[in-house]
Write an enzyme that holds these catalytic residues in place. Structure first.
Site, PDB file in Angstrom:
ATOM      1  N   LYS A   1       3.377   0.175   0.722  1.00 55.81           N
ATOM      2  CA  LYS A   1       3.020   1.265  -0.176  1.00 55.81           C
ATOM      3  C   LYS A   1       2.510   2.424   0.668  1.00 55.81           C
ATOM      4  CE  LYS A   1       0.922   0.328  -4.054  1.00 55.81           C
ATOM      5  NZ  LYS A   1      -0.079  -0.170  -5.007  1.00 55.81           N
TER       6      LYS A   1
ATOM      7  N   LYS B   1      12.034   0.077  -0.018  1.00 57.36           N
ATOM      8  CA  LYS B   1      12.783   0.309   1.219  1.00 57.36           C
ATOM      9  C   LYS B   1      12.007  -0.056   2.476  1.00 57.36           C
ATOM     10  CE  LYS B   1      11.878   5.283   1.682  1.00 57.36           C
ATOM     11  NZ  LYS B   1      12.428   6.627   1.687  1.00 57.36           N
TER      12      LYS B   1
END
Length: 133
Positions: free
Chosen positions: A45, A41
């Site tokens: 990370k 999304k």
């Protein structure tokens, strides 16, 4: 009660919203976004891996249960599975979870002003200004 989040670089804003969510009922369940979900999304990370973020959330007195949220598309399934009567989210998401009102109440709580994980990360990435005296 159920809520979801990444909880990366855990800060007072995270604690405040979880405590306020817990105060709405007697059992708070928290979905912690997996590393893969965050990458899909946001294209980034998290700083801390999912097992550490889950451990932090699970250790909070206001949290009764925590699990990995693996997909945004599974929110309805998580609500049903955990038999949540209220979905609690920050007001920066206002209106975006209203489709779940047929499954449970949806409450948007105010965020803590002046703090966000995104801002913290940007501040860490910006080198300090050093004056040449």
């Amino acid at each position: 009660m159920i809520t979801f989040g990444t909880y990366d670089l855990f800060h007072i804003g995270h604690l405040n919203i979880l405590k306020r969510a817990a105060a709405l009922g007697n059992h708070l369940i928290v979905g912690v976004s997996t590393d893969a979900l965050n990458f899909s999304k946001k294209g980034l990370k998290p700083v801390f891996p999912q097992h550490e973020r889950l451990a932090i959330v699970e250790a909070l007195r206001c949290v009764n249960e925590a699990f990995y949220e693996e997909s945004l598309e599974l929110k309805a399934e998580y609500i049903k599975h955990y038999k949540a009567d209220v979905l609690v989210m920050g007001d920066d998401w206002a209106g975006r979870f209203d489709q779940f009102k047929s499954l449970c109440d949806v409450v948007y709580l105010p965020r803590t002003e002046g703090i966000s994980t995104t801002d913290i990360k940007q501040g860490l990435a910006t080198p300090p200004v050093v004056s040449a005296s």
